[in-house]
Design an enzyme around this catalytic site. Structure first.
Site, mmCIF file in Angstrom:
data_model
loop_
_atom_site.group_PDB
_atom_site.id
_atom_site.type_symbol
_atom_site.label_atom_id
_atom_site.label_comp_id
_atom_site.label_asym_id
_atom_site.label_seq_id
_atom_site.Cartn_x
_atom_site.Cartn_y
_atom_site.Cartn_z
ATOM 1 C CD GLU A 322 18.936 1.672 -5.706
ATOM 2 O OE1 GLU A 322 18.775 0.624 -5.050
ATOM 3 O OE2 GLU A 322 18.866 1.715 -6.951
ATOM 4 C CG HIS A 351 -12.165 8.999 -1.895
ATOM 5 N ND1 HIS A 351 -13.370 9.498 -1.441
ATOM 6 C CD2 HIS A 351 -12.046 9.419 -3.178
ATOM 7 C CE1 HIS A 351 -13.963 10.171 -2.413
ATOM 8 N NE2 HIS A 351 -13.177 10.142 -3.480
ATOM 9 C CE LYS A 455 22.163 -6.374 -4.146
ATOM 10 N NZ LYS A 455 22.773 -6.045 -5.463
#
EC number: 5.3.1.9
Length: 529
Positions: A322, A351, A455
């Site tokens: 960000e 793994h 937004k």
């Protein structure tokens, strides 16, 4: 480079902090002295810019704001007496409030002690507190914490159902700078409804962390919430862990917050040194710059070899991406900067995706985080002379070596233990690294216009949804998507309209879709009662 030369390079570039016991090894990053010399002017400017930032310069020009999270752990360097007093008083208020909760001076309406916390916040208002809780909360904290960090109804129900038997002894912290963050507002309303259904007065359980005069502050004041703590406009969400945002939940869980602040302060002092080789944040910024050629060409993989630090990669993901993921530089030139961050924990990831890291695309650099102390007390030997912790250490060193043999770069950061002191230092180290790197690549690391764009688009879609429902309520017969799109004056948004209606129909929200689901263009839409 042979083993002897590598050892000499390790000695040349090793950083050690004597008070914190923290080591930083960047010897497995493939930069040379000539490359470092070419960056000397940029680092000199970055050091000067950082000093100006701490002195109170406008370091976030897009929002015309100061950037003051460093003042939180050293109030004496705040640029005004008013700010210094505010920081000191807020810390004292946090400690007083937590002590009163622990001792029952602030207690549930029906008596007894508060047992749980629901923390409602998103982004930096959640990731920092979650990381600190996982890494530092005692096994039996005075209050157990639960997080609502999304607007997912099912996720909200899971948390609230878990807390339901103890709702009457649950404290709720609502964290939002503006008070208008939709996800946090939604979480607050959902929690408030659950309290009301249980016959409880939400205000008698609620605490706000917000900016002065915000919508949330007004709600909390008018309803008589238990307390309001400040979110300063000079502290961004992703650098707010050592503000009230992170310190209040930590203090309530019994985490020594002054030790965290002291660790951060010690690291801040170390990372103010205007010398690349003796400044750990500068060494990290150099390594990032070298790995991605100053353009973020390689991803950052973060592997803490300690379960309690598992969430650190998620915390760093926001802090780095960000802050540095920007379309334009400070002069408005398009640069498309950023560093992608991912990771989980070692040895689990050995793994999982380490196979690709060693043998697949060389599009990353890796940060190992090592903790020297295995556990409190002695360890069982799983083989003669070997413990589980020896395996953890051996696998870290083995992976580091195996990757280097394949020309994969890595950094190793070593902590003596996971304590409030070292976690505070860890947070401060990466905050400073991000700031220095931001200055090196000439971007504003302290705003997030891309988040705001999302937004705004979401708000427009929800406004469109309301319009669709209004028009459908006036239609006596089912109509096609194309017709509906034309009626709302948005034929170019047919796909968005379909997706909105599909969600409403799936939740029985006043809409039904008739026709073949696999052919959306043939669907008919109608309102339902």
């Amino acid at each position: 480079m042979d083993a002897t030369a590598l050892w000499q390079r390790y000695l040349e570039w090793l950083y050690y902090h004597p008070e914190l016991g923290i080591y930083l090894d960047v010897s497995r990053m493939r930069f040379d002295s000539a490359f470092v010399e070419t960056l000397a002017p940029q680092f000199a400017k970055a050091f000067a810019d950082m000093a100006a930032l701490e002195a109170g310069a406008i370091a976030n020009p897009d929002e015309h704001r100061q950037v003051g999270h460093y003042w939180l752990r050293a109030p004496e360097i705040a640029p005004t007496e008013e700010l210094k007093t505010e920081i000191v008083e807020t810390l004292e208020q946090i400690e007083t409030f937590a002590a009163k909760v622990h001792h029952g001076q602030i207690h549930p309406t029906r008596g007894g002690l508060f047992t749980d916390i629901i923390s409602v916040g998103i982004g930096g208002s959640a990731l920092g507190p979650q990381f600190v809780s996982q890494s530092l909360a005692p096994e039996r904290p005075p209050l157990d914490i639960h997080f609502l960090d999304n607007t997912d109804p099912d996720g909200i129900d899971r948390v609230l159902n878990r807390v339901e038997p103890r709702l009457s002894t649950t404290l709720v912290i609502i964290i939002s700078k503006s008070g208008g963050t939709p996800e946090t507002r939604n979480g607050m309303l959902e929690v408030e409804k659950r309290f009301k259904d249980a016959g409880l007065n939400f205000a008698e359980h609620a605490v706000a962390i917000t900016s002065y005069g915000s919508k949330l502050a007004q709600i909390a004041e008018s309803a008589g919430w238990l307390a309001i703590f400040p979110m300063h406009d000079w502290v961004g969400g992703r650098t707010s862990e050592l503000s009230a945002v992170g310190l209040l939940p930590a203090a309530l869980q019994g985490i020594p917050i002054r030790e965290m602040l002291h660790g951060a302060k010690l690291m801040d002092e170390a990372t103010r040194v205007p010398d690349l080789k003796t400044n750990p944040a500068a060494l990290l910024a150099l390594s990032w710059y070298c790995a991605g050629e100053g353009k973020g060409k390689k991803d950052m993989v973060v592997l803490p070899y300690k379960d309690s630090l598992q969430l650190f990669s998620r915390y760093l993901q926001q802090l780095v991406m960000e802050s540095l993921g920007k379309e334009k530089d400070l002069q408005g030139q398009v640069v498309h900067q950023g560093i992608a961050v991912y990771g989980n924990k070692g040895t689990t990831d050995q793994h999982a995706y380490v196979q690709q890291l060693r043998e697949g695309l060389n599009n990353f650099f890796l940060t190992f985080i090592e903790v020297l102390q295995d556990r409190q007390g002695a360890s069982v030997e799983v083989e003669p002379g070997i413990t589980s912790g020896d395996y953890l250490s051996g696998l870290l060193l083995g992976t580091r070596q195996a990757l280097y043999e394949k020309q994969r770069d890595s950094i190793t950061l070593t902590l003596p233990q996971v304590t409030p002191l070292t976690v505070g230092a860890l947070i401060a180290l990466y905050e400073r690294t991000v700031g220095l790197y931001g200055f090196l690549i000439n971007v504003n690391a302290y705003h997030q216009p891309g988040v705001e764009a999302g937004k705004k688009a979401a708000a427009a879609n929800l406004a469109l949804q309301k319009q669709l429902l209004r028009i459908l309520s006036q239609e006596p017969q089912p109509i096609s998507l194309m017709t509906l799109a034309a009626k709302v004056g948005a034929p170019e948004q047919t796909e968005t309209i379909y997706l909105l209606l599909r969600h409403l129909a799936a939740n029985g929200r006043g809409v039904s879709l008739q026709g073949p689901p696999e052919q959306p263009d043939r669907l008919l839409v109608r309102a339902t009662a």
